[in-house]
Design a protein around this motif. Structure first.
Motif, mmCIF file in Angstrom:
data_model
loop_
_atom_site.group_PDB
_atom_site.id
_atom_site.type_symbol
_atom_site.label_atom_id
_atom_site.label_comp_id
_atom_site.label_asym_id
_atom_site.label_seq_id
_atom_site.Cartn_x
_atom_site.Cartn_y
_atom_site.Cartn_z
ATOM 1 N N ASN A 316 0.794 -1.096 0.070
ATOM 2 C CA ASN A 316 0.016 -0.087 0.163
ATOM 3 C C ASN A 316 0.960 1.217 0.116
ATOM 4 N N TYR A 317 0.314 2.360 -0.443
ATOM 5 C CA TYR A 317 1.275 3.617 -0.437
ATOM 6 C C TYR A 317 1.914 3.956 0.823
ATOM 7 N N ASP A 318 1.336 4.139 1.938
ATOM 8 C CA ASP A 318 2.014 4.400 3.134
ATOM 9 C C ASP A 318 3.091 3.399 3.746
ATOM 10 N N ARG A 349 -1.348 6.213 -8.319
ATOM 11 C CA ARG A 349 -0.374 6.504 -7.144
ATOM 12 C C ARG A 349 0.780 6.016 -7.356
ATOM 13 N N ILE A 350 1.053 4.924 -8.107
ATOM 14 C CA ILE A 350 2.502 4.459 -8.290
ATOM 15 C C ILE A 350 3.145 5.361 -8.931
ATOM 16 N N GLU A 351 2.577 6.055 -10.050
ATOM 17 C CA GLU A 351 3.507 7.287 -10.496
ATOM 18 C C GLU A 351 3.722 8.127 -9.747
ATOM 19 N N GLU A 352 2.831 8.609 -8.691
ATOM 20 C CA GLU A 352 3.043 9.427 -7.395
ATOM 21 C C GLU A 352 4.275 8.801 -6.486
ATOM 22 N N ASN A 363 15.054 4.734 -6.687
ATOM 23 C CA ASN A 363 14.229 4.283 -7.689
ATOM 24 C C ASN A 363 13.457 2.868 -7.667
ATOM 25 N N LEU A 364 12.110 3.098 -8.199
ATOM 26 C CA LEU A 364 11.404 1.526 -7.856
ATOM 27 C C LEU A 364 11.606 0.619 -8.847
ATOM 28 N N LEU A 398 6.403 2.410 -17.987
ATOM 29 C CA LEU A 398 7.502 2.294 -16.725
ATOM 30 C C LEU A 398 8.520 3.185 -17.047
ATOM 31 N N GLN A 399 9.089 3.353 -18.129
ATOM 32 C CA GLN A 399 10.028 4.381 -18.415
ATOM 33 C C GLN A 399 9.690 5.665 -18.100
ATOM 34 N N SER A 400 8.428 5.979 -18.703
ATOM 35 C CA SER A 400 8.009 7.487 -18.553
ATOM 36 C C SER A 400 7.845 7.802 -16.934
ATOM 37 N N ILE A 401 7.542 6.891 -16.180
ATOM 38 C CA ILE A 401 7.406 7.419 -14.736
ATOM 39 C C ILE A 401 8.718 7.178 -14.071
#
Length: 648
Positions: A316-318, A349-352, A363-364, A398-401
């Motif tokens: 999850n995000y948090d 939210r993955i982009e965020e 990096n993710l 994926l590359q763009s984010i």
């Protein structure tokens, strides 16, 4: 018997009908003999005049004909190879390969022809089959099906094994096996039947009466199937075996199909009177070539990973912010977000989250299911990696984010169609600057050199099992003192975690305990080799670990220019030296035994940057001391049970 010795110091081509043909290593110590006596093609090997490999079969069953009997060697050619190459992601980034070669031209009674290519370097044998276009009964053949292979590895009576069984198709959790995740034997007799009746996987380590042998294969691309070993047969040993028909949900062929001219992958054997050549071998990479250039300068490093102990609910995000912050605090390069991120976090939210990670210098890496239809694993994202159209769309995004890598899980076996999927994922990912880790998968076979954005594969009973059951924590010492001699000797391995929690739980107070010491875990970051290493710290570790452990993890390298074996025995203990690509040496040791081991380690061959010792005291507690050597450059150390050693 007529015998013919081929000069290995200059190229030559000789017409002959010899029963025996030989080729030796550059140092002359390893000699391979090939014979066509009785119409059967067999080979054997001696090391230092001691027989290491008894006569073992060669040959193929093909759609062009039977190439296993009534065979004649009708021409031979010898030459030498001297090459050097560089890689970023293995145990030895700068290598020189010197070998003597032997090319044999062989035909059967019907005139069907093939070639055997041997390359023999000091302690290493590599061989493969070459098929050419040919006219048989006035028809020209431009393609062939390789139905089965007779290649075998026949060792002397008394040999014991460190090998892992191949499991049948569509078995295990959600029918996700085979995935190279079964336990290894421990000095077991050769004639012990495999657990599932499907033989054994590569790599396979054998303790001979007079030495050691490591058997594997390399150079498997999308143009061939992966192979494994049969059960042992008295008199013939272990034979190369192709995939089970039921793999990949029954789709695709259990044999290989190639255009002509074409070749099989390399079969490799590393032989040593001691374990040193086994641990240090680079044969998996020596005989293959890059299949494309890297699209970018792929960055090695360390990653944090919530899923190992916090499991699905942590995606999850948090919670991911907590592990990004952890990576940032430790100076780690990456954070891996595992399964269900598309539904539990969402793409927007993955982009965020990716933007947040980059703002913290991290990096993710994102997890994906490989499916497709080849198993029932429900985790998402699904249907993003199984077709070219889906990959193009996903990887461009994926590359763009700013995502820098993917972990792709749950494959279907070793068929040629599945190998093509691995290659397609790697090739497409390279166009978008993405590194790739595979899980629930086959063993990599030379892929670190063939595919420059390939990082590592799991293909081992890995760290997640420490969470699932206490039995795996008890076995961890054995596993991590075994793999430097077999699985990790042939290819990079994503074990999935230098684990610093004492308990296998989020609160670090419940469930079962880790059985290894902190120093064991720290040392495993050196004895385990992969260019992007998981440091499975938890946020709570920031307030729990001694400062010297934190300092060590912050500077832990993951790429190496050289690896040297110092001491050890598979499944008992191991001591390695690795030279980082920054020029610094690291000495690491693990002890899986119930008793301490006392060692005297000669450090005189290593540069003088060594100054610190991390080790366990008699109570298993971590301590750091200054390095002190005697006048001969030796240091005496005691590695505690399930304990470790680091000198750096």
């Amino acid at each position: 018997m007529r015998k013919f010795f081929i000069s290995i110091f200059m190229a030559s081509s000789v017409l002959c009908w010899a029963d025996d043909v030989r080729v030796s290593s550059p140092d002359g110590n390893l000699v391979v003999t090939v014979s066509d006596a009785g119409g059967r093609l067999v080979y054997s090997a001696t090391l230092g005049n001691k027989q290491m490999l008894a006569p073992s079969a060669l040959g193929l069953q093909t759609s062009l004909g039977d190439l296993t009997k009534e065979l004649t060697i009708y021409e031979s050619q010898a030459s030498t190879i001297n090459s050097s190459y560089q890689m970023r992601g293995t145990k030895a980034s700068s290598n020189t390969y010197n070998a003597n070669t032997l090319l044999l031209k062989v035909r059967n009674k019907d005139g069907v022809k093939f070639r055997m290519q041997f390359q023999v370097s000091n302690n290493d044998i590599a061989f493969r089959y070459l098929m050419t276009r040919q006219t048989i009964k006035r028809r020209e053949y431009k393609r062939v099906r390789i139905l089965s292979e007779l290649s075998s590895f026949n060792f002397a009576d008394g040999t014991t094994t460190f090998i892992s069984p191949q499991i049948g198709p569509e078995t295990g959790w959600e029918q996700t096996k085979p995935s190279y995740e079964e336990e290894y034997s421990n000095d077991a007799p050769m004639n012990k039947a495999s657990q599932y009746g499907h033989g054994y996987i590569f790599p396979a380590l054998f303790h001979l009466p007079n030495g050691w042998a490591l058997v594997s294969e390399t150079g498997v691309s999308g143009g061939y199937c992966g192979s494994h070993l049969s059960d042992y047969q008295v008199g013939s040993g272990f034979t190369v075996t192709y995939p089970d028909k039921g793999e990949n949900n029954g789709f695709g062929t259990e044999f290989a199909a190639i255009p002509l001219p074409g070749e099989t992958p390399w079969r490799t054997i590393t032989l040593g009177e001691t374990l040193k050549p086994i641990v240090e071998t680079t044969i998996s990479y020596d005989v293959v070539e890059p299949r494309y250039n890297a699209s970018t300068n792929y960055k090695p490093g360390r990653y944090t990973w919530s899923w190992l102990l916090w499991q699905d609910n942590s995606v999850n995000y948090d919670d991911q912010v907590k592990f990004i912050d952890l990576a940032s605090t430790m100076g780690f390069e990456y954070c891996l977000v595992d399964n269900w991120w598309d539904t539990q976090i969402g793409r927007d939210r993955i982009e965020e989250l990716s933007r947040y990670a980059q703002s913290k210098g991290v990096n993710l890496l994102l997890w994906y299911n490989s499916n497709g239809f080849w198993n029932d694993a429900p985790q998402t994202p699904r249907n993003c990696m199984n077709t070219a159209i889906a990959r193009e769309r996903e990887m461009k995004w994926l590359q763009s984010i700013g995502v820098k890598g993917i972990k792709v899980d749950f494959f279907g076996g070793d068929k040629q169609q599945t190998m093509q999927l691995y290659e397609d994922i790697l090739t497409d990912a390279n166009r978008y600057g993405l590194q790739v880790v595979f899980h629930g998968c086959t063993m990599p076979r030379g892929w670190e050199r063939m595919y420059p954005n390939f990082v590592a594969s799991e293909a081992v009973l890995a760290s997640e099992n420490l969470f699932f059951g206490e039995g795996a924590t008890i076995r961890e010492g054995f596993d991590l003192t075994l793999h430097p001699f077999c699985r990790n000797a042939t290819a990079s391995m994503d074990w999935g975690g230098i684990i610093m929690n004492k308990y296998m739980s989020r609160d670090n107070k419940s469930r079962h305990t880790r059985k290894t010491t902190d120093i064991f875990e720290l040392a495993s970051g050196i004895t385990m080799q992969t260019s992007v290493q998981c440091v499975a710290m938890q946020p709570n570790n920031l307030n729990e670990l001694p400062q010297f452990e934190m300092d060590y993890l912050r500077q832990l390298p993951t790429t190496w220019s050289e690896t040297r074996f110092i001491d050890g025995y598979p499944g008992k203990y191991v001591v390695l030296a690795r030279k980082a690509t920054n020029g610094h040496w690291y000495i690491a040791g693990l002890n899986a035994q119930k008793e301490p081991i006392n060692l005297s380690i000669n450090l005189s061959d290593f540069e003088s940057n060594l100054s610190k010792v991390l080790i366990d005291n008699k109570k298993g507690q971590p301590v750091q001391t200054a390095l002190k050597t005697d006048k001969t450059g030796k240091v005496k150390v005691t590695i505690q049970p399930n304990g470790g050693l680091v000198i750096y």
